[in-house]
Design an enzyme around this catalytic site. Sequence first.
Site, mmCIF file in Angstrom:
data_model
loop_
_atom_site.group_PDB
_atom_site.id
_atom_site.type_symbol
_atom_site.label_atom_id
_atom_site.label_comp_id
_atom_site.label_asym_id
_atom_site.label_seq_id
_atom_site.Cartn_x
_atom_site.Cartn_y
_atom_site.Cartn_z
ATOM 1 N N ASP A 1 40.596 40.633 43.010
ATOM 2 C CA ASP A 1 39.432 40.021 42.338
ATOM 3 C C ASP A 1 38.116 40.268 43.078
ATOM 4 O OD1 ASP A 1 40.535 38.957 40.047
ATOM 5 O OD2 ASP A 1 40.767 36.928 40.847
ATOM 6 N N HIS B 1 32.876 39.512 39.549
ATOM 7 C CA HIS B 1 33.460 38.314 40.164
ATOM 8 C C HIS B 1 32.635 37.859 41.354
ATOM 9 C CE1 HIS B 1 37.373 37.050 38.452
ATOM 10 N NE2 HIS B 1 36.927 37.960 37.634
HETATM 11 ZN ZN LIG Z 1 41.683 36.168 39.157
#
Ligand SMILES: [Zn+2]
Length: 317
Positions: free
Chosen positions: A141, A147
């Site tokens: 991630d 993100h």
């Molecule tokens: Zn995630």
Amino acid sequence: MKVQAVLLVLSISYARVYGWGADGHMAVGYTAMQFLAPNALSFVQNSLGSSYSRSLGPAATWADTVRSQAAYSWCASAPFHFVDAEDNPPTSCSVSETRDCGSGNCILTAIANYTTRVVQTSLSATQRQEALKFLDHFLGDITQPLHVEALKVGGNDITVKCNGSSTNLHALWDTGIIEGFLKAQYGNSVTTWANSLATRIKTGNFASSKASWIACSDPSAPLSQKRSIQDDIDEFLAARSTAAITPLKCPLVWAQDSNTFDCSYVFGFTTGKDLCSGGTSSYAAGAQPIIEEQIAKGAYRLAAWLNVLFDGSVSLP
Ligand SMILES: [Zn+2]
Ligand SMILES: *[C@@H]1O[C@H](CO)[C@@H](O)[C@H](O)[C@H]1NC(C)=O
Ligand SMILES: *[C@@H]1O[C@H](CO)[C@@H](O)[C@H](O)[C@H]1NC(C)=O
């Protein structure tokens, strides 16, 4: 078929909390498997067992799938899968631990927490397996530029068009673009893609940059002066008290690295234009090399991380 349909529905309704889609996460895990040192490999295989085919590939998506389960409600609401950089792309990009992980709950603290827990022998095998699955997921991630961005909820609130379909910028980066090139260039196979990434890391176009992927200090510092993953983990585990979870340095550097793409590429699209049509000159085609390198970075760092934890050094080719 049925599983795919369910995943599709989930990825739409939980778009905010999904990192890379399943394909991106599995590619990180499968690629990392090719770089594990002996003790890390044996821990991974024994811990994950047959339910995950003894591989970080299938285990990488677990952290997203549990979000809907009651027992994991604490992690469904906590922002463990991202760090909301309050910067201003594409004009200026930055990540600050105090500003962006102020509450102490973000992907940086989550990585610290599960780094401690995966080697904590007082925990049960199940708890250590969960820690492994969280690391497998979060080290992926953190390489997704959206993100590491607060703007428009990490691009979730930006509607865009891809090959005639309406989607949002975040989902386009999580899954849309990956699904496109996976089909077109890798026979729609995540393992084929992962094998290609591993080969490129070993002997291909990533070979010359991989040392910088696992060096974690001021990007402008010469490589010889950079802090290593081993320094980071060794100091962290030595200083660890049972109380506070303080983030490590490397994950912050990795977050900053991902965040630079928000300024250099991600938010530089033409509003109203279809971002996937136009062949090699499309926005999606330009994003592919960024995505592939980010996935490769996640895999290489994950292997380095586990190698330091279980074998005492990064032990990477
Ligand atoms: Zn995630
Ligand atoms: C660390 O992980 C455990 C187990 O998943 C969780 O219960 C706890 O809330 C986490 N702590 C922090 C500070 O993230
Ligand atoms: C868009 O369509 C083109 C042409 O069919 C295809 O090559 C490409 O992979 C598609 N892109 C995405 C992201 O689906």
